[in-house]
Design an enzyme around this catalytic site. Structure first.
Site, PDB file in Angstrom:
ATOM      1  N   GLY A  26      20.411  46.739   1.349  1.00 42.26           N
ATOM      2  CA  GLY A  26      21.683  46.612   2.064  1.00 42.26           C
ATOM      3  C   GLY A  26      22.703  45.957   1.157  1.00 42.26           C
ATOM      4  NE  ARG A  27      22.251  39.649  -0.027  1.00 39.94           N
ATOM      5  CZ  ARG A  27      22.580  38.728   0.883  1.00 39.94           C
ATOM      6  NH1 ARG A  27      23.785  38.214   0.902  1.00 39.94           N
ATOM      7  NH2 ARG A  27      21.682  38.314   1.768  1.00 39.94           N
TER       8      ARG A  27
ATOM      9  CB  CYS B 286      40.889  25.379  14.932  1.00 36.78           C
ATOM     10  SG  CYS B 286      42.586  25.931  14.875  1.00 36.78           S
TER      11      CYS B 286
ATOM     12  NE  ARG C 136      26.300  36.306   3.080  1.00 37.92           N
ATOM     13  CZ  ARG C 136      26.031  35.688   1.963  1.00 37.92           C
ATOM     14  NH1 ARG C 136      27.007  35.370   1.124  1.00 37.92           N
ATOM     15  NH2 ARG C 136      24.792  35.383   1.642  1.00 37.92           N
TER      16      ARG C 136
ATOM     17  CE1 TYR D 160      22.853  32.874   6.973  1.00 34.93           C
ATOM     18  CE2 TYR D 160      24.545  34.227   5.954  1.00 34.93           C
ATOM     19  CZ  TYR D 160      23.580  34.044   6.924  1.00 34.93           C
ATOM     20  OH  TYR D 160      23.349  35.039   7.837  1.00 34.93           O
TER      21      TYR D 160
ATOM     22  CD  GLU E 204      13.784  48.869   5.684  1.00 38.00           C
ATOM     23  OE1 GLU E 204      13.458  49.479   6.693  1.00 38.00           O
ATOM     24  OE2 GLU E 204      13.626  47.633   5.567  1.00 38.00           O
TER      25      GLU E 204
HETATM   26  N1  LLP Z   1      15.280  45.600   5.810  1.00 34.87           N
HETATM   27  C1  LLP Z   1      15.062  44.656   6.743  1.00 34.87           C
HETATM   28  C2  LLP Z   1      13.933  44.805   7.653  1.00 34.87           C
HETATM   29  C3  LLP Z   1      15.912  43.540   6.832  1.00 34.87           C
HETATM   30  O1  LLP Z   1      15.672  42.606   7.745  1.00 34.87           O
HETATM   31  C4  LLP Z   1      16.999  43.422   5.931  1.00 34.87           C
HETATM   32  C5  LLP Z   1      17.904  42.284   6.008  1.00 34.87           C
HETATM   33  C6  LLP Z   1      17.195  44.439   4.987  1.00 34.87           C
HETATM   34  C7  LLP Z   1      16.311  45.516   4.945  1.00 34.87           C
HETATM   35  C8  LLP Z   1      18.318  44.420   3.995  1.00 34.87           C
HETATM   36  O2  LLP Z   1      18.248  43.327   3.142  1.00 34.87           O
HETATM   37  P1  LLP Z   1      19.287  43.195   1.931  1.00 34.87           P
HETATM   38  O3  LLP Z   1      18.975  44.305   0.942  1.00 34.87           O
HETATM   39  O4  LLP Z   1      20.666  43.353   2.503  1.00 34.87           O
HETATM   40  O5  LLP Z   1      19.044  41.846   1.396  1.00 34.87           O
HETATM   41  N2  LLP Z   1      23.167  37.783   6.959  1.00 34.87           N
HETATM   42  C9  LLP Z   1      22.429  37.345   5.791  1.00 34.87           C
HETATM   43  C10 LLP Z   1      21.433  38.386   5.348  1.00 34.87           C
HETATM   44  C11 LLP Z   1      20.429  38.736   6.408  1.00 34.87           C
HETATM   45  C12 LLP Z   1      19.468  39.813   5.977  1.00 34.87           C
HETATM   46  C13 LLP Z   1      18.640  40.247   7.114  1.00 34.87           C
HETATM   47  N3  LLP Z   1      17.767  41.339   6.850  1.00 34.87           N
HETATM   48  C14 LLP Z   1      23.425  37.023   4.686  1.00 34.87           C
HETATM   49  O6  LLP Z   1      24.632  37.157   4.896  1.00 34.87           O
HETATM   50  O7  LLP Z   1      23.031  36.586   3.604  1.00 34.87           O
END
Ligand code: LLP
Length: 436
Positions: A290-291, A359, A328, A332, A288
């Site tokens: 995402g980033r 602000c 972000r 973070y 899975e």
């Molecule tokens: N699968 C599950 C169950 C997850 O909880 C997440 C991300 C992903 C896949 C995808 O992870 P990635 O490949 O995107 O790292 N808002 C935070 C990141 C939170 C990620 C939460 N879960 C940021 O901006 O760094």
């Protein structure tokens, strides 16, 4: 090199002292669509999809599920659907976006630690392929709703494998003390409930997610080992035939030169070598990301406005966006790289701190970066803003969310319209006793 290993999108070029993306002059895009502006490079998206597909090509049972939480818009869903990806979703909103974009819903997985009954009903009605069941309560209500609808649902169990990744505290989800998933000691209890009590739930495998912005491949190797061993233990103990394993997302990207994210083919090697070492029967793997799929493809354009030289201190240069379109850095302490799209090669440089327009003193996008001397009207391009920027954006200070544009082959298309002032008040209601 895979796309996630570069700071800049694949089509980024410098021409006539300007930055170009997807063959489009970014200064022209800023003029045409206004700023702040999210810009996505279609070639970078397709290229990283290719990196993933090539990396896992020798492993036939692989299912790539894009983690929609990183960025979920209808046009992006279309591109990833074309690339053969499925979708990891965590809300009715993501499920609905994917559904309305024409995706075959059997390619969709529903994650989350507190899915509502309404969301579960929608997911069952639309035919979502897998639920990742996170806790005892969810298993109970999922079974109840499935019985009411006379449907059987296929699930994975989300477990916490106890692996700590050295990443920001707030985004660690795989350690023992986590709000997500079943502790290893709770697995037998939930498996027995499913076998003996939950008639409309079919268990297919296990799911884990060990964190985000991960550079170390050893953590994936260890995760696979734990998942494989748990699956074979459960299969033996309960005479089951679980064949699916979801290893989550988490592969890192390069925000600054300090970051060293892994190559996708090295990730595939870590995962498949652990699999071949520990698994007797090779399961279907879900992954899975995402980033790593969308971060590098995205940049944000801002227009420079005011500036302030603190006597004997820093020089702040303010732009027309900030923590509402990219939370972000303030959430973070995330670091970003940037260039000046309107004068990329100018030699006259100075160190500045890029401040947002919101602000709060903490609304700083980039601390102390060396850039060509900036003047009001200059266009700054911040890299690696494709993931977790728009998806976490807010209307703080009652500011309209930016537009998003997709570029490719010198064409630019709006894929998300800029919010208007009327959008901002469109959900407001004035009770009649307060009307003028
Ligand atoms: N699968 C599950 C169950 C997850 O909880 C997440 C991300 C992903 C896949 C995808 O992870 P990635 O490949 O995107 O790292 N808002 C935070 C990141 C939170 C990620 C939460 N879960 C940021 O901006 O760094």
């Amino acid at each position: 090199m895979s796309v996630n290993q570069a700071i800049k999108p694949v089509t980024l070029e410098e021409k006539n002292n300007h930055l170009y993306l997807g063959g489009c002059d970014l200064v022209d895009l800023a003029k045409k669509y206004g700023t702040p502006l999210y810009v996505l490079d279609e070639k970078s998206i397709r290229e990283i999809c290719k990196n993933y597909k090539e990396a896992f090509k020798d492993y036939s049972n692989i299912k790539m599920m894009y983690a929609s939480k990183a960025l979920c818009t209808s046009a992006l869903v279309r591109i990833l659907d074309e690339e053969g990806f499925g979708f990891d979703t965590v809300s009715a909103g993501e499920i609905y976006t994917v559904y309305k974009s024409g995706v075959n819903m059997s390619k969709v997985l529903f994650n989350g630690n507190n899915k509502s009954e309404k969301e579960i009903e929608l997911a069952i009605d639309l035919g979502v392929g897998r639920f990742s069941v996170d806790n005892f309560y969810e298993a109970e209500i999922l079974n109840k709703i499935a019985i009411q609808k006379n449907k059987t649902v296929e699930i994975l169990l989300r477990i916490t494998p106890g692996i700590e990744c050295h990443t920001h505290d707030y985004i660690q989800t795989g350690q023992i003390d986590s709000k997500f998933g079943f502790d290893l000691s709770q697995i037998d209890e939930i498996v027995e409930l499913i076998i003996n009590k939950y008639s409309n739930i079919k268990l297919r495998g296990l799911h884990a997610h060990i964190g985000s912005q991960i550079f170390e491949l050893k953590s994936y190797y260890d995760e696979v080992e734990i998942l494989v061993k748990e699956i074979s233990r459960i299969n033996k103990k309960y005479s089951l035939d679980l064949k699916e394993m979801n290893i989550g997302g988490g592969v890192g990207v390069k925000y600054t030169t300090k970051d060293e994210p892994p190559k996708i083919s090295d990730l595939a090697d870590a995962v498949t070598s652990a699999m071949h070492k520990y698994a007797v029967e090779i399961p279907t793997i879900y992954i899975e990301p995402g980033r790593s799929i969308i971060s590098t493809a995205g940049v944000t354009l801002y227009t420079v406005g005011s500036s302030k030289q603190v006597p004997n201190g820093r020089k702040y240069v303010a732009v027309d966006g900030g923590m509402a379109d990219n939370p972000r850095p303030s959430m973070y302490q995330a670091e970003y790289s940037a260039e000046v799209a309107s004068s990329v090669n100018s030699k006259n440089k100075e160190k500045v701190t890029i401040a947002g327009r919101f602000c709060e003193s903490g609304d700083i996008l980039i601390n102390e970066i060396e850039l060509p001397k900036l003047n009001p009207g200059d266009i700054i391009c911040v890299y690696n803003t494709g993931a977790y920027n728009y998806s976490m954006a807010s209307n703080y200070n009652r500011v309209e969310k930016p537009a998003m544009v997709l570029v490719n082959n010198s064409l630019s298309d709006i894929i998300v319209n800029r919010e208007t002032l009327d959008d901002l008040i469109s959900k407001d209601v004035i009770p009649s006793r307060l009307k003028k």
